[in-house]
Design an enzyme around this catalytic site. Structure first.
Site, PDB file in Angstrom:
ATOM      1  N   ILE A 139      -3.282  28.041  29.404  1.00  0.00           N
ATOM      2  CA  ILE A 139      -4.708  27.944  29.693  1.00  0.00           C
ATOM      3  C   ILE A 139      -5.287  26.581  29.335  1.00  0.00           C
ATOM      4  O   ILE A 139      -6.364  26.198  29.823  1.00  0.00           O
ATOM      5  CB  ILE A 139      -5.480  29.059  28.932  1.00  0.00           C
ATOM      6  CG1 ILE A 139      -6.941  29.152  29.401  1.00  0.00           C
ATOM      7  CG2 ILE A 139      -5.433  28.818  27.419  1.00  0.00           C
ATOM      8  CD1 ILE A 139      -7.114  29.553  30.825  1.00  0.00           C
TER       9      ILE A 139
ATOM     10  N   HIS B  11      -6.123  33.758  16.049  1.00  0.00           N
ATOM     11  CA  HIS B  11      -7.431  33.126  16.227  1.00  0.00           C
ATOM     12  C   HIS B  11      -8.175  32.983  14.899  1.00  0.00           C
ATOM     13  O   HIS B  11      -8.695  31.909  14.582  1.00  0.00           O
ATOM     14  CB  HIS B  11      -8.288  33.936  17.205  1.00  0.00           C
ATOM     15  CG  HIS B  11      -7.905  33.749  18.629  1.00  0.00           C
ATOM     16  ND1 HIS B  11      -8.658  34.239  19.676  1.00  0.00           N
ATOM     17  CD2 HIS B  11      -6.839  33.130  19.198  1.00  0.00           C
ATOM     18  CE1 HIS B  11      -8.075  33.927  20.823  1.00  0.00           C
ATOM     19  NE2 HIS B  11      -6.973  33.260  20.556  1.00  0.00           N
TER      20      HIS B  11
ATOM     21  N   LYS C  25     -11.421  33.341  23.759  1.00  0.00           N
ATOM     22  CA  LYS C  25     -11.679  34.770  23.676  1.00  0.00           C
ATOM     23  C   LYS C  25     -10.345  35.509  23.739  1.00  0.00           C
ATOM     24  O   LYS C  25      -9.375  34.966  24.266  1.00  0.00           O
ATOM     25  CB  LYS C  25     -12.617  35.251  24.772  1.00  0.00           C
ATOM     26  CG  LYS C  25     -12.444  34.663  26.164  1.00  0.00           C
ATOM     27  CD  LYS C  25     -11.169  34.836  26.905  1.00  0.00           C
ATOM     28  CE  LYS C  25     -10.644  36.212  27.084  1.00  0.00           C
ATOM     29  NZ  LYS C  25      -9.296  36.226  27.714  1.00  0.00           N
TER      30      LYS C  25
ATOM     31  N   ARG D  83       0.493  39.563  25.816  1.00  0.00           N
ATOM     32  CA  ARG D  83      -0.627  40.496  25.962  1.00  0.00           C
ATOM     33  C   ARG D  83      -0.195  41.959  25.869  1.00  0.00           C
ATOM     34  O   ARG D  83      -1.037  42.845  25.742  1.00  0.00           O
ATOM     35  CB  ARG D  83      -1.358  40.221  27.277  1.00  0.00           C
ATOM     36  CG  ARG D  83      -2.210  38.975  27.232  1.00  0.00           C
ATOM     37  CD  ARG D  83      -2.702  38.549  28.585  1.00  0.00           C
ATOM     38  NE  ARG D  83      -1.669  37.841  29.334  1.00  0.00           N
ATOM     39  CZ  ARG D  83      -1.899  37.149  30.448  1.00  0.00           C
ATOM     40  NH1 ARG D  83      -3.129  37.096  30.941  1.00  0.00           N
ATOM     41  NH2 ARG D  83      -0.919  36.529  31.063  1.00  0.00           N
TER      42      ARG D  83
END
Length: 396
Positions: A40, A105, A123, A192
């Site tokens: 990303i 995170h 996020k 994920r």
């Protein structure tokens, strides 16, 4: 379709950054450090930084030095580090973009804040609400900037859509229905799918919940009416899909029923055709109209806002790629109101840099919103009978 959408925005941002990169950076431009070598990065941070005159691609870190060096060479980043901490220890780094796996995170955002860095955090904000509240408290006490990277909220299309909802022209909001799916699905073995890495469709596709709360200007749901997860094939703690119905209280005090559907392996039509048209979107029913925001997640690629009036059946369409209610009169590094070619990520970086520089950004995701988002996710998981994602020992 979410994965295809992501691939397309990578290509688009590469082209636009090449065509529009500033020839010269400003003196004293902010030095950006990137934690992780995640895919990303290119769309979310690297290409936006290339076209921002006040940001320098200074450093990238990976737990594998060779990976960091490869990315640094590919994107002309000045320094490469073989550990996240080494990058944070570099006093020249001003701002940090964090795109580690979800479970990291909190840890690395906390360490970045402790190192005096301003943080743009991917996020979902953290693994759960406990971590979120702790991180926000730390940012408040440290005086450094912390921002969750809900990039769509910075785009003029999102502002135009919410302006329609807020206008009162179509009455009060009665109902919402949001969706985000992957078809083709998220590949097996992807992070994920891993519970310990804070995976799951509701975590990864947190946009669907965010669209809803953004439309309603609402905090966490007052009640989760139902939440049903389709468990992952290899770990039942991970939601491959989530169907949930919630009650929210709007900023006007109205109670609205909202449906949310996320799916990391959406079934193909007839088992043969992937649902490539099914982009992250939200439908809002009001007293007088049905308002639909198509491709709310990445409206810079393509979007439309349709308004179908109940009394006449007439449908009108609106699009907004620059200017609008929040950016319209603001002078930016791309001119007044931003630029038509700017991505959601580029608008986000514009606002983030303004905030770091002590200026008033055109729009902002307040830290309380990020805590409330994680509280909402926790509530849905609890209703679905799934465990909350693990809390870092640093936050316990």
């Amino acid at each position: 379709m979410a994965l295809v959408l992501q691939a397309y925005t990578f290509a688009q941002q590469y082209a636009y950054s090449w065509m529009h990169a500033p020839s010269k950076k400003t003196e004293g431009a902010l030095k950006l450090g990137i934690l992780s070598s995640a895919q990303i990065n290119a769309a979310a941070a690297i290409h936006p930084a290339e076209t921002h005159p006040d940001v320098v691609l200074y450093a990238i870190a990976s737990r594998d030095l060779a990976s960091a060096q490869s990315e640094a060479k590919k994107y002309k980043i000045q320094k490469a580090y073989g550990s996240y901490q080494a990058l944070l220890d570099d006093p020249a780094v001003d701002i940090v973009y964090i795109s580690t796996p979800n479970n990291l995170h909190f840890e690395w955002a906390s360490k970045a804040l402790s190192a005096g860095k301003h943080v743009l955090l991917e996020k979902p904000f953290t693994s759960n609400a406990t971590e979120a509240a702790s991180l926000v408290q730390q940012a408040s006490q440290s005086g450094t900037i912390l921002e969750e990277a809900f990039h769509y909220q910075f785009h003029p299309a999102a502002h135009a859509w919410r302006d329609l909802l807020d206008s009162g022209k179509y009455g009060t909001i009665l109902y919402t229905d949001s969706i985000m799916t992957a078809s083709p699905g998220v590949p097996a073995g992807d992070i994920r799918w891993q519970y310990d890495l804070s995976g799951g469709s509701l975590m990864d596709m947190t946009y669907a919940l965010s669209f809803t709360r953004y439309a309603l200007r609402s905090g966490p749901p007052v009640k989760v009416l139902s939440a049903t997860a389709r468990p992952g094939k290899h770990d039942e703690r991970v939601d491959a899909a989530m169907h949930t119905t919630l009650l929210f209280k709007t900023s006007q005090g109205d109670v609205v029923q909202s449906k949310i559907y996320t799916d990391m392996e959406r079934q193909w039509v007839g088992y043969a055709l992937p649902r490539v048209w099914e982009l992250p979107s939200i439908l809002v029913e009001t007293d007088k109209a049905i308002i639909f925001f198509y491709n709310a997640m990445m409206p810079h690629l393509y979007h439309y806002i349709s308004v179908t009036e109940k009394a006449t059946g007439k449908t009108t369409y609106k699009k907004q790629y620059s200017g609008g209610p929040m950016w319209g009169d603001k002078m930016t590094t791309g001119g007044k109101g931003g630029a038509n070619y700017w991505s959601t990520y580029r608008y986000q970086l514009e606002a983030f840099v303004d905030k770091v520089r002590g200026k008033q950004p055109a729009c902002w995701v307040e830290n309380d919103e990020s805590v409330q988002q994680m509280e909402s996710i926790d509530a849905i998981y609890e209703k679905a009978g799934l465990p909350l994602r693990p809390t870092s020992t640093m936050a316990q």
